[in-house]
Scaffold this motif. Sequence first.
Motif, PDB file in Angstrom:
ATOM      1  N   GLY A  15      35.773  61.520  99.206  1.00  0.00           N
ATOM      2  CA  GLY A  15      36.993  61.979 100.230  1.00  0.00           C
ATOM      3  C   GLY A  15      37.079  63.257 100.448  1.00  0.00           C
ATOM      4  O   GLY A  15      37.815  63.605 101.413  1.00  0.00           O
ATOM      5  N   GLY A  16      36.425  64.247  99.582  1.00  0.00           N
ATOM      6  CA  GLY A  16      36.826  65.642  99.862  1.00  0.00           C
ATOM      7  C   GLY A  16      35.914  66.276 100.846  1.00  0.00           C
ATOM      8  O   GLY A  16      35.032  65.662 101.380  1.00  0.00           O
ATOM      9  N   LYS A  65      26.355  61.088 110.358  1.00  0.00           N
ATOM     10  CA  LYS A  65      27.033  61.180 111.486  1.00  0.00           C
ATOM     11  C   LYS A  65      28.497  60.735 111.374  1.00  0.00           C
ATOM     12  O   LYS A  65      28.901  59.872 110.607  1.00  0.00           O
ATOM     13  N   GLY A  66      29.473  61.768 112.194  1.00  0.00           N
ATOM     14  CA  GLY A  66      30.760  61.404 111.960  1.00  0.00           C
ATOM     15  C   GLY A  66      31.452  62.187 110.954  1.00  0.00           C
ATOM     16  O   GLY A  66      32.629  62.072 110.820  1.00  0.00           O
ATOM     17  N   ARG A  67      30.766  62.235 110.013  1.00  0.00           N
ATOM     18  CA  ARG A  67      31.433  63.045 109.062  1.00  0.00           C
ATOM     19  C   ARG A  67      31.131  64.640 108.670  1.00  0.00           C
ATOM     20  O   ARG A  67      31.732  65.458 108.263  1.00  0.00           O
ATOM     21  N   PHE A  68      29.774  64.929 108.961  1.00  0.00           N
ATOM     22  CA  PHE A  68      29.330  66.386 108.679  1.00  0.00           C
ATOM     23  C   PHE A  68      29.363  67.001 110.140  1.00  0.00           C
ATOM     24  O   PHE A  68      29.084  66.239 111.256  1.00  0.00           O
ATOM     25  N   SER A  69      29.304  68.365 110.239  1.00  0.00           N
ATOM     26  CA  SER A  69      29.214  68.977 111.464  1.00  0.00           C
ATOM     27  C   SER A  69      28.559  70.477 110.965  1.00  0.00           C
ATOM     28  O   SER A  69      28.960  71.091 110.361  1.00  0.00           O
ATOM     29  N   LEU A  81      27.436  74.155 107.447  1.00  0.00           N
ATOM     30  CA  LEU A  81      27.489  72.796 107.615  1.00  0.00           C
ATOM     31  C   LEU A  81      28.921  72.435 106.845  1.00  0.00           C
ATOM     32  O   LEU A  81      29.174  72.404 105.607  1.00  0.00           O
ATOM     33  N   GLN A  82      29.670  71.966 107.722  1.00  0.00           N
ATOM     34  CA  GLN A  82      30.991  71.411 107.359  1.00  0.00           C
ATOM     35  C   GLN A  82      30.897  69.775 106.959  1.00  0.00           C
ATOM     36  O   GLN A  82      30.538  68.855 107.595  1.00  0.00           O
ATOM     37  N   MET A  83      31.147  69.482 105.654  1.00  0.00           N
ATOM     38  CA  MET A  83      30.908  68.323 105.149  1.00  0.00           C
ATOM     39  C   MET A  83      32.331  67.445 104.754  1.00  0.00           C
ATOM     40  O   MET A  83      33.042  67.822 103.848  1.00  0.00           O
ATOM     41  N   ASN A  84      32.668  66.615 105.513  1.00  0.00           N
ATOM     42  CA  ASN A  84      34.050  65.924 105.303  1.00  0.00           C
ATOM     43  C   ASN A  84      33.765  64.581 104.759  1.00  0.00           C
ATOM     44  O   ASN A  84      32.754  63.938 104.922  1.00  0.00           O
ATOM     45  N   GLN A 118      23.499  73.116  95.160  1.00  0.00           N
ATOM     46  CA  GLN A 118      23.817  71.822  94.481  1.00  0.00           C
ATOM     47  C   GLN A 118      25.068  71.459  95.274  1.00  0.00           C
ATOM     48  O   GLN A 118      26.108  72.050  94.966  1.00  0.00           O
ATOM     49  N   VAL A 119      25.307  70.112  95.537  1.00  0.00           N
ATOM     50  CA  VAL A 119      26.427  69.540  96.056  1.00  0.00           C
ATOM     51  C   VAL A 119      26.654  68.245  94.796  1.00  0.00           C
ATOM     52  O   VAL A 119      25.614  67.283  95.154  1.00  0.00           O
ATOM     53  N   THR A 120      27.614  68.146  94.346  1.00  0.00           N
ATOM     54  CA  THR A 120      27.743  66.927  93.495  1.00  0.00           C
ATOM     55  C   THR A 120      29.300  66.339  93.846  1.00  0.00           C
ATOM     56  O   THR A 120      30.288  66.851  93.819  1.00  0.00           O
ATOM     57  N   VAL A 121      29.145  65.014  94.091  1.00  0.00           N
ATOM     58  CA  VAL A 121      30.327  64.283  94.703  1.00  0.00           C
ATOM     59  C   VAL A 121      30.658  63.210  93.516  1.00  0.00           C
ATOM     60  O   VAL A 121      29.831  62.222  93.347  1.00  0.00           O
TER      61      VAL A 121
END
Length: 123
Positions: A15-16, A65-69, A81-84, A118-121
Amino acid sequence: QVELVESGGGLVQAGGSLRLSCTASGRVFSNTAMGWFRQAPGKEREFVAAISQSGTRTFYGDAVKGRFSISRDDAKSTAYLQMNSLKPEDTAIYYCAARIDDPGGYVDEYDYWGQGTQVTVSS
């Protein structure tokens, strides 16, 4: 020759948000289309997003789509890369890529690559 350096990865809860940056050097940045790809363990590298040289056209993979920009700042020779609304399935190494042509959605279309971040969610 183009050198790309990514930054901004890290650990975030589901969610972050995170913003990745890709700074280029070695060639006129405004002549290159930029792309973001990602690769999770045991999976193939996947297209995430791309932006044209002018910044007027953007493209996204279905999973984001719809979450990243994606965006770019030519004055800073940097793509973002904005990741929501991040999900655990977004966990991967994220790579920045450059192409001396129109933006593409395939790995072999890109001429230059960064080392990845690295991106870890977490769930």
